[in-house]
Each structure stands twice: as structure tokens, then as C-alpha cells.
Design a protein around this motif. Structure first.
Motif, short mmCIF file in Angstrom:
data_model
loop_
_atom_site.label_atom_id
_atom_site.label_comp_id
_atom_site.label_asym_id
_atom_site.label_seq_id
_atom_site.Cartn_x
_atom_site.Cartn_y
_atom_site.Cartn_z
N TYR A 82 25.81 20.25 95.46
CA TYR A 82 25.55 21.48 94.71
C TYR A 82 24.94 21.08 93.39
O TYR A 82 25.40 20.14 92.75
CB TYR A 82 26.84 22.26 94.43
N VAL A 135 24.63 21.81 89.62
CA VAL A 135 25.33 22.55 88.57
C VAL A 135 24.78 22.05 87.24
O VAL A 135 24.94 20.88 86.92
CB VAL A 135 26.84 22.32 88.63
N VAL A 165 27.18 18.08 92.25
CA VAL A 165 28.51 17.98 92.82
C VAL A 165 28.34 17.40 94.23
O VAL A 165 27.66 17.99 95.06
CB VAL A 165 29.19 19.36 92.92
N ALA A 206 29.78 17.33 97.18
CA ALA A 206 30.88 18.02 97.88
C ALA A 206 31.18 17.38 99.23
O ALA A 206 32.33 17.36 99.67
CB ALA A 206 30.53 19.49 98.05
N GLU A 252 42.96 18.76 101.21
CA GLU A 252 43.41 19.67 100.17
C GLU A 252 42.24 20.45 99.60
O GLU A 252 41.09 20.15 99.88
CB GLU A 252 44.12 18.86 99.08
N SER A 253 42.55 21.46 98.77
CA SER A 253 41.46 22.32 98.33
C SER A 253 40.44 21.52 97.53
O SER A 253 40.78 20.60 96.81
CB SER A 253 42.00 23.49 97.51
N GLY A 254 39.20 21.89 97.71
CA GLY A 254 38.13 21.24 96.98
C GLY A 254 37.65 19.93 97.57
O GLY A 254 36.80 19.26 96.98
N CYS A 255 38.14 19.54 98.75
CA CYS A 255 37.73 18.25 99.30
C CYS A 255 36.42 18.36 100.07
O CYS A 255 35.89 17.35 100.53
CB CYS A 255 38.82 17.65 100.17
N GLY A 256 35.89 19.57 100.24
CA GLY A 256 34.58 19.72 100.86
C GLY A 256 34.58 20.31 102.26
O GLY A 256 33.54 20.38 102.91
N LYS A 257 35.73 20.78 102.74
CA LYS A 257 35.82 21.30 104.11
C LYS A 257 34.90 22.51 104.33
O LYS A 257 34.12 22.54 105.28
CB LYS A 257 37.26 21.73 104.43
N THR A 258 35.04 23.49 103.44
CA THR A 258 34.25 24.71 103.60
C THR A 258 32.76 24.40 103.51
O THR A 258 31.95 24.91 104.30
CB THR A 258 34.66 25.73 102.52
N THR A 259 32.41 23.56 102.54
CA THR A 259 31.01 23.17 102.37
C THR A 259 30.47 22.57 103.66
O THR A 259 29.38 22.91 104.12
CB THR A 259 30.91 22.13 101.23
N ASP A 263 26.01 28.17 99.56
CA ASP A 263 25.64 28.94 98.37
C ASP A 263 24.24 28.48 97.93
O ASP A 263 23.83 27.37 98.23
CB ASP A 263 26.63 28.69 97.23
N ASN A 277 22.91 27.29 95.36
CA ASN A 277 22.70 26.02 94.65
C ASN A 277 23.10 24.80 95.49
O ASN A 277 23.07 23.68 95.02
CB ASN A 277 23.45 26.01 93.32
N LEU A 334 34.19 15.92 91.84
CA LEU A 334 33.10 15.45 92.72
C LEU A 334 31.76 15.42 91.98
O LEU A 334 30.72 15.23 92.57
CB LEU A 334 33.02 16.35 93.95
#
Ligand SMILES: Nc1ncnc2c1ncn2[C@@H]1O[C@H](COP(=O)(O)OP(=O)(O)O)[C@@H](O)[C@H]1O
Ligand code: SF4
Ligand code: SF4
Ligand SMILES: [Mg+2]
Lengths: 452, 382
Positions: free
Chosen positions: B13, B15, B20, B22, B41-48, B58, B60, B305
Motif C-alpha cells: 500500500y 501511504v 506498507v 502488507a 493476528e490482526s494486521g498480518c496481511g490476511k485480508t490484503t 483499496d 492505494n 509493515l
């Protein structure tokens, strides 16, 4: 940990909390009166000094409301709560101040309890000021630093001037805990204290809470929807459903040998991390109903796998469970004859029975060949008179007369579970609100766990 | 042959003036009918990661590097038998390989639209909240079908929508209800039905049960299981919840800081964990019915990240770190070899692999990782 000769610290006696809701959009559209929600309904229990009491249940069952009642953020609509022998609804000003100091609450979201414009020092010191504790600024500052180090924010000097947004989630929750602890309370209600935190951080906060319990001689209420956390943390546990406490007792017993059918379903539903663990899916239909319009009698009866047939029922218990579901679906207009006919290319009355008697259950609890929309009625042990009644109702539905169908079934097949709200009874080490355990004579009925 | 083969995938991403990272150099492959899980855990890049496969990042975000080979191609590149045409395969202008796989990473926005839904459907995180409360649920499914298959008539789509609802355990006549009349569990089922509308080969489910109560979660997991049996669809499931993963996955990848730390058949990853992060994660996760043992947390917090340091992503929190760990992030080593004390890179994506320089010292790591002191020692170093 619990000791055998523990003194009661908190006694909750017949407490209810009703919320009068203004009409929602749906109510207005449907011209419905808004019913008050019984968020907590005639609940009684005791918390012993030095215990961690767990309160578990699905979202909306009343856990947070009960927690807020305990710390007097809400006033009960009925009933009394005694803290250390004092009725907390009738405190003198002086006693009130004492209560506010001795009893604290920690919330799920530390943002809720931390002012974003206050530094860590200001946040943690504020309760000292409010409670007029500490003789000087230095006194207070020392006390704040001591508590910060107690909650694992060491060295404290590095944290004093930070703002909440500069901290990690775990650190913020530690500040919230410090803020509760700084006044040296006796009793803390923790509402989902770690549910916003990542797994690897969570364990640290839980262990911290346990350590602090010893160090500060605390008694906790630990509210969580996460049953594995309840198991890890709590000496005793109360399970809530739609405002009721349905079962309470020593945590290990409640988890490993549940008495109430809802408790059993709840623990069956928890996934097991051990790939070899034997796993049963929950034997329960549907979802938690609208709390503004809760079922009569036992609130759980429309979903319960053990719902009790009346004395004169000659079929199987399973057949009774299906029959009352048929009835309920007709009465709530949830059985569409057209849909049933479309799906079955046969005799129309049969088609309605097939659909109305089917239970939406995981495969292991279904009859052979059953899915959520059809079951073979001949596979069900239905008494012939009951079947005739159901067929008459089905015919009336086919005649496009749902009111007649409803009249046919209304008042029929009434279980004690539908009629009477079960009282809390002692059952072994537990207290359980379920008609299965009400009288000794009813031992003919299979209770959960007794069959396997 | 695998249905999806992802090689060295990196997503970033933008920024301000920074990137980032991700997702960073991720490899995995999914077979037909398989459930592949990404846990972390949250923010580790799964959704990305999930979104990038079908270009739903998204604005960016972008695929910085890597390949996403999918076993299938675009309709306009197929012959009458539904296979990729020879001339397409032979022409380098098309991202289609000899084995008939297409690199989704190279498709443009127009082209990926043909793949989304038809081949790969995504159920986004919190999708159930994205249902429009004042639209009939059936109409929302009809609309989705017709958006992706404009030639389908409304009647046809409506029949299909009702059929889909029925398959996920909702009364078909509920198609005429508004989404606000649906309970949480029903919304989640409806969202799954919608994703299945075009009969995809792969279903990506991002945190499919996270907002649900445990009894409803139980039913949704059962539902996913049944769908898979019925349609032989592959499921890529993303979750932070280890126990959910333990229950539904065949293969599992443990993510941390944009990297896969350990992957392989589920039982091996859980029972013969071979990475310090996995071992730490397991220590910190309570179970409801098993013998209760003291939980141990991993000190510190996940890394940022933003322009990460070159070393192992876990190095700041790892009790086993040695100098080598600071040099670069470790490659995936074969765990079977490591059990024999050999440190050999593993190139079989389906076998048990671990990204850790110290895999050849597995026994020590496993023994030490179960002790609280091991992890506390790190706090003292920082
Ligand atoms: N649109 C975005 N712009 C910048 N950073 C983002 C954006 N979306 C996600 N990130 C960052 O990318 C990383 C991975 O996020 P995500 O894929 O959402 O992780 P997960 O699903 O595992 O929680 C995180 O550091 C997150 O903050
Ligand atoms: S009272 Fe009846 S319906 Fe309620 S839990 Fe007990 S058996 Fe089930
Ligand atoms: S490579 Fe080094 S830092 Fe990374 S997990 Fe292995 S031992 Fe720890
Ligand atoms: Mg996510």
C-alpha cells in the motif's frame, strides 16, 4: 482461588432490569407497541470474596447490563444488590463514596474508559483525586507509578506522559486496569476485558489479572462471550440466556458436565483446537429470539432439544419437539403452504407435514434423509391423534385459512416448558433453571449428558 | 494439479511517500475441493492477500510482485471445448501458460471482472453488514447474478436465488424479506449464498464467523462444510481464530507481519509445530475442554509493515533469535528434513514448511517454547 469457607461479598437478590425502548422503525411500520426489554430478569446469585465469577452467554443476553447493575451504573427495576452487607440501592452519601472506591469496572474497549486528551498519568491519577486519596501531588504520583509497574507498564516513567493513541491495544488495556486498581478496590467487574486484543497479547493481560487478584486481594466478575476464556479464568460461572441465568456453579462442572440443555448446546458449539477431539455440533434450532418478545415459560423452549412432552403424550420426545415446532411455525405464520407444495410433487397435506415437522439441525442430529426443509413424517413416532390434528391444520392452511389452522393448534401440545418459567433449583454442585430437574419424579425424562 | 498456484506474491500500500509491505513474498497452492486457511493476528496481511487475488484492493494497494496462476482462463481466450486456445498459449502477450493456467496478477480491471464470481468469489470481512437493509434479500442476490451474467433473465435469476437460499438452509420464501428482518446467522448464510451464485471454483471467506455467536458460528462452519461437499468448491478461509481453523482447514498457513511463517497439512502444523511464532501462538490460546494449562503470552507487539527491516519479521519477539536472523527473512525450510537435523529449503508448497533459521534445532525450540521463562527472557532484553 476459591476457598471452602469463603464469605459472600456480593449478594444479588431477585434483580431485574427493564429498558423501555421507544418504538423502532419496524414497530412503527407494523403498528406494534414497543415492549420493554427485560435485559436482566429476576436473577439471584452470590459472589464469594476472592472468587472470579464468570458470566457467559451470547450477545444480547444481558451480561453487560448485569455487570453495570453490580457497580451501580444502572439501578435495578426490581430486587436488591448487597455489597459487603450493604444494600447498594440505599447508601448514605458517605457509604456511597466508599462504594465508589471499593468497586470498579473495566470495559471491553479501553477507549471507552480512557480520555484521549489525558496522559497516562492524568488518567490513572484522576480516580485518586475524585476519591480524595493521597496527601500531596508527590504521594499521588508515587502511587500512580507503583500501579503502572504492577500492571506491567515498567518503567512507569516511560509511560506517564503518553497519550492513549500512542499506546498499543495491550498497553491501553493495562492503563485501564491501572486506573481501576489505583484506588485499591475490593471488587472489579471486567466486561470482555480482552476481546479487542490479539491472541498473543491477551494471555499476558489475563495472567496479569490473576496475579493482581492475589496481590490486591480482589474479587472479580469476568464477563465474556468466549467460553475458553471463562474456563481459564473463572472459579464459578453463570450462563445467561435472554436475561435469565439458566445455570451456575463451579466452572469445571458447568463446562465438563452441563446440566441445562442450553449450556450443553453452547459448549458443544465451541470448536476444538485438538484435531482428534471428538466433536458434537450443537443440537439446537434457530437463533436467539427478539428480547422484546421472549417466548413464554422457559425462554429456551422453542430451541431446546429436551423440551418436555405433557403427561398424556404417547409418542417420542423427538416427535413432540417436532410437533411444537410445527405449531409454533403455524402460529407465527412461518410455514408457507405454497412453498411446501412447490417442493414436493405429492399429496399436499403430506407436503405441509413434511416441511413443518423438519428441524433445521446439523446432520448428526437429523433423521436419515432429513434436511432443513423436509422430513419423512412416517419416520417420526407421532401419536395418531396428534397426527390427525396436524393434518386438519394443514388442510385449513391449504384452504387458505391460516387463522383456522392456528385455532386448531393453539392450546394443543402444551409443554410445561412453554407454560411455566422454571425456578432455579440445586442440581448437584449446580443451580439450574430447567424443568428437567424440578421434581424427583420426573426422572423418566432423559437429561442431557445422561444418554452418552 | 492445483487449482490455484501463488508464487512470490507481494502486495503493498502506498501511504504518503512510504510503502506498507502488507504481504511479502508469499507462496502457496490450493487444490480442487480443498480448504486452505490463513491464520494470523490482526494486521498480518490476511485480508490484503485475499482481496489481491481478485484485484479488490483499496485504491492505494497494488500487486508489487508475484504470480497468481489460476487453472482456467477468460471466456474470450477459450476454444469451443472451454480450453485455452493454442494461439493464446503460444502468444506471449497473453498471461496463459502451457498447462492452461492464467496469471491473474497480469489481468487488467476489465478482464479480472470475468474471473470474479464466476471463478473466484470473495465474501469480504463483515460482508453481512454490507447487505442493504431496506432491499429484499432475494432481489439483492438476483442483482448480483445479473451483474455477472447479464444474459440471465430476472425470472431465471430469481429461481436461482431461492434455490441458493434453500441450499444454505434459509426458507426460499424468505427471499421476499428485507435484510433487516434477517438475523445475524441468516445474513451470513445469505452472503454465502450470494457468493455461490455463479458457481465459483474458489470461495474466499474472510473471517466468516468472527461477528457471530458461537452457536451460529457452529452452524455456519457446518454450512461451509456441506457446500464444499456438494459443489466441490475450494475454500480459502481467513481467520484470526485458531480453533475455527483447526476445525475446518485441510491445509494451513500461519501468517505474521506479511509473511507465511509456517504452512502445511493442518494436523502437522498444529501438532508438530516447527516455528517459534506458531509455538508462541499455541501457548497463548486457551482451549475450553482440554486440561487447563497456564497461558503464556508473546511479549511485545506485531511489527509495523512500513518499510520493514531486512531480518526475520519475528526477530524482536523471538526467544530463539541469533545473529543470522537479523540478516534477512528466512526462506521456507522443509520440516521433515529439519526433524532429522538438516536445514534444507522446501519447494513443495503442500508439505510442512517453516520459515526459521533454527529449524534444524527443532527439539530444543519445542521444549523451550513451552516454558514461560523462555518468553519472559525477551521482555528483559528490551
Ligand atoms: N488501504 C490501506 N492503506 C494502507 N495500509 C493498509 C490499507 N489496508 C490495510 N493496510 C495495512 O496493511 C497491513 C495488513 O492489513 P490487513 O490485510 O487488513 O491484515 P489482516 O486482514 O490480517 O488484519 C496492516 O498493516 C494494515 O494496517
Ligand atoms: S425447561 Fe424445558 S425447554 Fe427449558 S431447558 Fe429445560 S427442558 Fe428445555
Ligand atoms: S528465524 Fe530467527 S528470529 Fe525468526 S523465528 Fe527463527 S529463530 Fe526466531
Ligand atoms: Mg482482516
Amino acid at each position: 482461588m476459591a476457598s471452602d469457607h469463603a464469605e459472600p461479598l456480593v449478594e444479588v437478590k431477585g434483580v431485574s432490569k427493564l429498558f423501555d425502548l421507544t418504538q423502532g422503525v419496524t414497530d412503527r411500520l407494523l403498528g406494534r407497541e414497543a415492549n420493554p426489554v427485560r435485559a436482566v430478569d429476576d436473577v439471584s446469585f452470590t459472589i464469594n470474596e476472592g472468587d472470579i465469577m464468570g458470566i457467559a452467554g451470547e450477545s444480547g443476553c444481558g451480561k453487560t447490563t448485569l455487570g453495570k447493575l453490580l457497580v451501580r451504573l444502572y439501578e435495578p427495576t426490581h430486587g436488591t444488590i448487597e455489597f459487603d452487607g450493604m444494600d447498594i440501592g440505599a447508601l448514605t452519601n458517605e457509604r456511597e463514596r466508599e462504594f465508589r472506591k471499593r468497586v470498579q469496572m473495566i470495559f471491553q474497549d479501553p477507549f471507552e474508559s480512557l480520555n484521549p486528551r489525558m496522559t497516562v498519568f492524568q488518567s490513572v491519577m484522576e480516580p485518586l483525586k475524585i476519591n480524595d486519596i493521597g496527601d500531596s501531588y508527590h504521594d499521588r504520583r508515587d502511587r500512580v507509578k507503583e500501579v503502572l509497574e504492577d500492571v506491567g507498564l515498567a518503567p512507569a516513567d516511560a509511560y506517564l506522559d503518553e497519550f492513549p493513541k500512542e499506546l498499543s491495544g495491550g498497553e491501553r488495556q493495562r492503563v485501564a486496569i491501572a486506573r481501576a486498581l489505583v484506588v485499591n478496590p475490593d471488587f472489579i467487574v471486567c466486561d470482555e476485558p480482552v476481546s479487542m486484543l490479539d491472541v498473543s497479547i491477551r494471555a499476558g493481560v489475563l495472567n496479569l489479572m490473576q496475579d493482581l487478584q492475589d496481590e490486591y486481594g480482589l474479587t472479580y466478575v469476568f464477563i465474556s462471550h468466549d467460553l475458553s476464556l471463562i474456563r481459564y479464568m473463572c472459579d464459578r460461572t453463570a450462563i445467561m440466556y435472554l436475561g435469565d441465568i439458566v445455570e451456575q456453579g463451579p466452572t469445571d462442572d458447568v463446562v465438563m458436565d452441563p446440566k441445562h440443555p442450553y449450556t450443553e448446546a453452547l459448549f458443544d458449539a465451541v470448536p476444538e483446537i485438538d484435531p482428534e477431539a471428538e466433536r458434537h455440533r450443537a443440537n439446537v434450532t434457530g437463533e436467539v429470539p427478539d428480547p422484546r418478545n421472549p417466548p413464554s415459560g422457559c425462554r429456551f423452549h422453542p430451541r431446546c432439544s429436551n423440551v418436555i412432552p405433557p403427561e398424556n403424550w404417547t409418542g417420542s420426545q423427538d416427535a413432540f419437539r417436532r410437533t411444537i415446532q410445527f405449531k409454533r411455525r403455524v402460529l407465527t405464520d412461518d410455514l408457507d403452504p405454497e412453498e411446501a407444495l412447490e417442493n414436493a410433487g405429492r399429496d399436499s397435506v403430506d407436503a405441509i407435514l413434511e416441511r413443518g415437522l423438519a428441524l433445521d439441525l446439523p446432520e448428526e442430529h437429523s433423521l436419515a434423509g432429513e434436511d432443513s426443509h423436509a422430513v419423512d413424517p412416517s419416520a417420526i413416532d407421532l401419536p395418531s391423534d396428534a397426527e390427525r390434528t396436524l393434518r386438519r391444520a394443514a388442510e385449513q392452511m391449504l384452504d387458505d385459512d391460516p387463522d383456522a389452522a392456528a385455532a386448531e393448534l393453539d392450546g394443543e401440545f402444551v409443554s410445561i416448558c412453554e407454560r411455566e418459567h422454571p425456578e432455579m433449583r440445586e442440581t448437584g454442585t449446580r443451580v439450574t433453571a430447567c424443568h428437567l430437574y424440578e421434581t424427583e419424579e420426573r426422572d423418566a425424562v432423559a437429561a442431557p449428558g445422561s444418554s452418552d | 494439479m492445483s487449482l490455484l498456484e501463488v508464487n512470490d506474491l507481494s502486495i503493498q500500500y502506498e501511504v504518503d511517500d512510504d510503502e506498507v509491505h502488507a504481504v511479502d513474498g508469499v507462496d502457496f497452492s490450493i487444490d480442487r475441493g480443498e480448504t486452505y486457511g490463513f491464520v494470523g493476528e490482526s494486521g498480518c496481511g490476511k485480508t490484503t492477500l485475499g482481496k489481491s487475488l481478485v484485484h479488490l484492493l483499496d485504491s492505494n494497494g497494488f500487486i508489487a510482485d508475484g504470480e497468481i496462476w489460476f487453472d482456467g482462463t477468460l471466456p474470450q481466450w477459450e476454444n469451443d471445448r472451454g480450453e485455452p486456445r493454442r494461439d493464446v498459449i503460444e502468444n506471449d502477450q497473453y498471461p496463459v501458460r502451457e498447462d492452461g493456467k492464467t496469471d491473474l496478477a497480469q489481468l487488467d480491471n476489465e478482464q479480472i471482472r470475468d474471473v470474479r464470481w464466476r471463478n473466484i468469489a470473495l465474501i469480504p470481512q463483515s460482508a453481512m453488514n454490507a447487505l442493504n437493509p431496506v432491499y429484499k434479500v432475494g432481489d439483492q442476490i438476483v442483482e448480483a447474478i445479473r451483474r455477472h451474467e447479464p444474459n440471465t433473465s430476472v425470472e431465471e435469476a430469481d429461481t436461482r436465488a431461492r434455490d441458493l437460499l434453500e441450499r444454505v438452509g434459509i426458507d426460499p420464501d424468505r427471499a421476499d424479506d428485507y435484510a433487516h428482518q434477517f438475523s445475524g446467522g441468516m445474513k451470513q448464510r445469505a452472503v454465502i449464498a450470494m457468493a455461490m451464485a455463479c458457481n465459483p471454483d474458489i470461495l474466499i471467506a474472510d473471517e466468516p464467523t468472527t461477528a457471530l455467536d458461537v452457536i451460529i458460528q457452529d452452524r455456519i462452519l457446518d454450512e461451509l462444510d456441506e457446500l464444499q461437499e456438494e459443489f466441490n468448491v475450494s475454500i480459502l478461509v481467513i481467520s484470526h481464530d485458531i480453533s475455527v481453523m483447526a476445525e475446518i482447514c485441510d491445509q494451513l498457513a500461519v501468517m505474521y507481519g506479511g509473511k507465511i511463517m509456517e504452512s502445511g497439512p493442518k494436523a502437522e502444523v498444529f501438532q508438530e509445530s516447527a516455528n517459534p511464532y506458531t509455538l508462541g501462538l499455541k501457548n497463548s490460546f486457551p482451549t475450553v475442554k482440554q486440561e487447563q494449562s497456564e497461558l503464556v503470552s508473546i511479549p511485545g507487539s506485531p511489527p509495523t509493515l512500513l518499510d520493514p527491516d531486512p531480518g526475520c519479521r519475528f526477530v524482536d519477539r523471538c526467544p530463539f533469535a541469533v545473529d543470522e536472523c537479523e540478516s534477512s527473512h528466512p526462506p521456507m525450510y522443509d520440516v521433515a528434513d529439519a526433524e532429522g537435523g538438516r536445514r534444507v529449503e522446501g519447494d513443495d508448497e503442500k508439505s510442512h514448511r517453516s520459515a526459521c533459521y533454527r529449524v534444524d534445532d527443532l527439539e530444543t525450540m519445542r521444549t523451550e517454547a513451552s516454558k514461560e521463562e523462555t518468553w519472559q527472557a525477551i521482555t528483559q532484553n528490551h
